[in-house]
Write a protein that holds these residues in place. Structure first.
Motif, PDB file in Angstrom:
ATOM      1  N   GLN A 140     138.904  65.326 -22.209  1.00 16.22           N
ATOM      2  CA  GLN A 140     140.196  64.821 -21.736  1.00 16.22           C
ATOM      3  C   GLN A 140     140.327  65.113 -20.238  1.00 16.22           C
ATOM      4  O   GLN A 140     140.111  66.248 -19.798  1.00 16.22           O
ATOM      5  CB  GLN A 140     141.353  65.481 -22.485  1.00 16.22           C
ATOM      6  N   PRO A 141     140.675  64.108 -19.439  1.00 17.05           N
ATOM      7  CA  PRO A 141     140.835  64.337 -17.997  1.00 17.05           C
ATOM      8  C   PRO A 141     142.016  65.268 -17.711  1.00 17.05           C
ATOM      9  O   PRO A 141     142.931  65.409 -18.520  1.00 17.05           O
ATOM     10  CB  PRO A 141     141.093  62.925 -17.433  1.00 17.05           C
ATOM     11  N   ASN A 142     141.978  65.874 -16.539  1.00 15.39           N
ATOM     12  CA  ASN A 142     143.094  66.694 -16.051  1.00 15.39           C
ATOM     13  C   ASN A 142     143.884  65.887 -15.020  1.00 15.39           C
ATOM     14  O   ASN A 142     143.311  65.095 -14.273  1.00 15.39           O
ATOM     15  CB  ASN A 142     142.570  67.976 -15.399  1.00 15.39           C
ATOM     16  N   ILE A 143     145.189  66.122 -14.976  1.00 12.90           N
ATOM     17  CA  ILE A 143     146.048  65.464 -13.992  1.00 12.90           C
ATOM     18  C   ILE A 143     146.901  66.529 -13.303  1.00 12.90           C
ATOM     19  O   ILE A 143     147.401  67.447 -13.949  1.00 12.90           O
ATOM     20  CB  ILE A 143     146.944  64.387 -14.655  1.00 12.90           C
ATOM     21  N   CYS A 172     143.116  63.237 -10.307  1.00 19.19           N
ATOM     22  CA  CYS A 172     142.511  63.117 -11.635  1.00 19.19           C
ATOM     23  C   CYS A 172     141.123  63.743 -11.594  1.00 19.19           C
ATOM     24  O   CYS A 172     140.378  63.536 -10.634  1.00 19.19           O
ATOM     25  CB  CYS A 172     142.396  61.654 -12.066  1.00 19.19           C
ATOM     26  N   ILE A 174     137.716  65.431 -14.335  1.00 20.83           N
ATOM     27  CA  ILE A 174     137.176  65.585 -15.686  1.00 20.83           C
ATOM     28  C   ILE A 174     135.920  66.438 -15.608  1.00 20.83           C
ATOM     29  O   ILE A 174     135.233  66.469 -14.573  1.00 20.83           O
ATOM     30  CB  ILE A 174     136.862  64.206 -16.319  1.00 20.83           C
ATOM     31  N   SER A 217     149.558  58.916 -16.069  1.00 16.04           N
ATOM     32  CA  SER A 217     148.420  59.475 -16.802  1.00 16.04           C
ATOM     33  C   SER A 217     147.135  59.026 -16.119  1.00 16.04           C
ATOM     34  O   SER A 217     147.095  57.977 -15.466  1.00 16.04           O
ATOM     35  CB  SER A 217     148.419  59.032 -18.267  1.00 16.04           C
ATOM     36  N   CYS A 218     146.093  59.825 -16.261  1.00 17.49           N
ATOM     37  CA  CYS A 218     144.767  59.498 -15.737  1.00 17.49           C
ATOM     38  C   CYS A 218     143.888  59.022 -16.887  1.00 17.49           C
ATOM     39  O   CYS A 218     143.771  59.704 -17.909  1.00 17.49           O
ATOM     40  CB  CYS A 218     144.120  60.717 -15.089  1.00 17.49           C
ATOM     41  N   TYR A 220     140.048  58.034 -17.667  1.00 15.05           N
ATOM     42  CA  TYR A 220     138.661  58.030 -17.182  1.00 15.05           C
ATOM     43  C   TYR A 220     137.868  57.011 -17.977  1.00 15.05           C
ATOM     44  O   TYR A 220     137.924  56.988 -19.210  1.00 15.05           O
ATOM     45  CB  TYR A 220     138.042  59.410 -17.322  1.00 15.05           C
ATOM     46  N   GLU A 232     141.994  59.582 -21.989  1.00 15.27           N
ATOM     47  CA  GLU A 232     143.267  59.634 -21.257  1.00 15.27           C
ATOM     48  C   GLU A 232     143.813  61.054 -21.199  1.00 15.27           C
ATOM     49  O   GLU A 232     143.719  61.821 -22.158  1.00 15.27           O
ATOM     50  CB  GLU A 232     144.293  58.706 -21.911  1.00 15.27           C
ATOM     51  N   SER A 233     144.410  61.387 -20.061  1.00 18.81           N
ATOM     52  CA  SER A 233     145.000  62.708 -19.861  1.00 18.81           C
ATOM     53  C   SER A 233     146.388  62.790 -20.491  1.00 18.81           C
ATOM     54  O   SER A 233     146.912  61.801 -21.028  1.00 18.81           O
ATOM     55  CB  SER A 233     145.106  63.025 -18.361  1.00 18.81           C
ATOM     56  N   ARG A 234     146.991  63.955 -20.381  1.00 19.43           N
ATOM     57  CA  ARG A 234     148.392  64.101 -20.749  1.00 19.43           C
ATOM     58  C   ARG A 234     149.281  63.372 -19.741  1.00 19.43           C
ATOM     59  O   ARG A 234     148.844  63.039 -18.642  1.00 19.43           O
ATOM     60  CB  ARG A 234     148.762  65.587 -20.780  1.00 19.43           C
TER      61      ARG A 234
END
Length: 309
Positions: A140-143, A172, A174, A217-218, A220, A232-234
């Motif tokens: 999960q990507p970070n935002i 963004c 990951i 949201s990010c 990737y 998808e990120s949070r």
């Protein structure tokens, strides 16, 4: 708490291979250790950890898996993919070798019944092995967001506030799994896309406006064999406000501006009095010279002539 003591020499491949003593009540509260057991399954020889020949460790020995009667389906393969945390099964194939070797014969019916792979394994010899490809679930990507006034904040439930007109950026990132890819910064009103550089991307907003607020949201996206994958990120909530929630930066700016203006004013006043004092000294000197000539009885015409000489 009932416990069992294990004595391991370091060469064992599983905890049950270690010798054990009788059960004893030796654990005091707060010192207990819990174990989470998982099957020893792997895919080898593929382009990633989620593709290749299926191998299972059973009775201390790793062997490839034979698809008995070619009954393995995507549903059956999905069990192995999930155990590897590789998402779902994409394809099931067979690989032929020139010679026979020991294998674990595992039937699809046994796997789909819910039994563990090692419980379904039977020793056999074969030259045909299962080859699986899983979707390889992405991390999960970070935002996160950073502002010229508020520093850095992660994705928090209460969201993030930026002051109208201020500069802020959304980042963004990951964990590395694949090279390249791209990030889509998505909101209810805008979509922005950038290529992933060092597994991250930064989206700059030079001046915050009410149109920029919303939930972001990010996403990737990477094109990896055998199919495209995305994660998808949070959500991160951005609110653009005209009144700063933290007045400290503006107080500092106001104080600095006031001190600067005061300094300019003091310098101006100082220059004014300096020039006035200098001019007064010049006028006083000129009057002293005229008085000296008067005391000597020199007429004004002669004074001018002497000045010319």
């Amino acid at each position: 708490m009932g416990t069992k003591e294990f004595q391991c020499g370091g060469h064992e491949s599983a905890l049950l291979d270690c010798s054990s003593a009788s059960e004893r009540n030796t654990c005091s509260p707060g010192t207990a250790v819990s174990l989470t057991c998982s099957e020893l399954v792997r895919l080898v020889g593929g382009e990633s950890r989620c593709a290749g020949a299926l191998e299972v460790e059973h009775q201390g020995e790793w062997r490839p898996v034979e698809d008995y009667y070619y009954h393995w389906t995507l549903k059956t393969a999905g069990v192995a993919c999930r155990k590897l945390d590789c998402g779902s099964a994409v394809s099931v194939g067979r690989r032929k070798e020139s010679s026979w070797r020991p294998v674990w014969r595992i039937t699809s019916d046994c796997v789909e019944s819910g039994s563990a792979l090692r419980e379904c394994a039977a020793s056999a010899y074969s030259d045909s092995f299962l080859n699986l490809t899983c979707s390889d679930k992405l991390f999960q990507p970070n935002i996160s967001v950073s502002s010229s006034m508020y520093g850095v904040s992660g994705a928090q439930q209460q969201g993030f506030q930026v002051f109208r007109g201020s500069t802020f950026s959304i980042s963004c990132s990951i964990q590395p799994q694949y090279p390249g890819g791209s990030f889509l910064l998505s909101s209810s009103t805008h979509n922005y896309t950038q290529p992933a550089v060092n597994h991250s991307a930064h989206f700059l907003f030079p001046a915050a406006e009410p149109a920029h607020q919303g939930n972001y949201s990010c996403v990737y996206h990477v094109s990896a064999s055998p199919q495209d994958s995305s994660s998808e990120s949070r959500l991160l909530s951005i609110t653009v406000t005209g009144v700063p929630s933290d007045p400290e930066p503006f107080i500092i700016r106001a104080v600095v501006l006031l001190l600067t203006q005061l300094l300019v004013l003091l310098v101006t006043i100082g220059l004014y009095f300096y020039c006035k004092a200098t001019r007064g000294r010049r006028l006083s000197r000129q009057e002293d010279i005229e008085l000296d000539y008067d005391d000597l009885g020199v007429p004004a015409e002669e004074e001018g002539a002497q000045g010319a000489e």
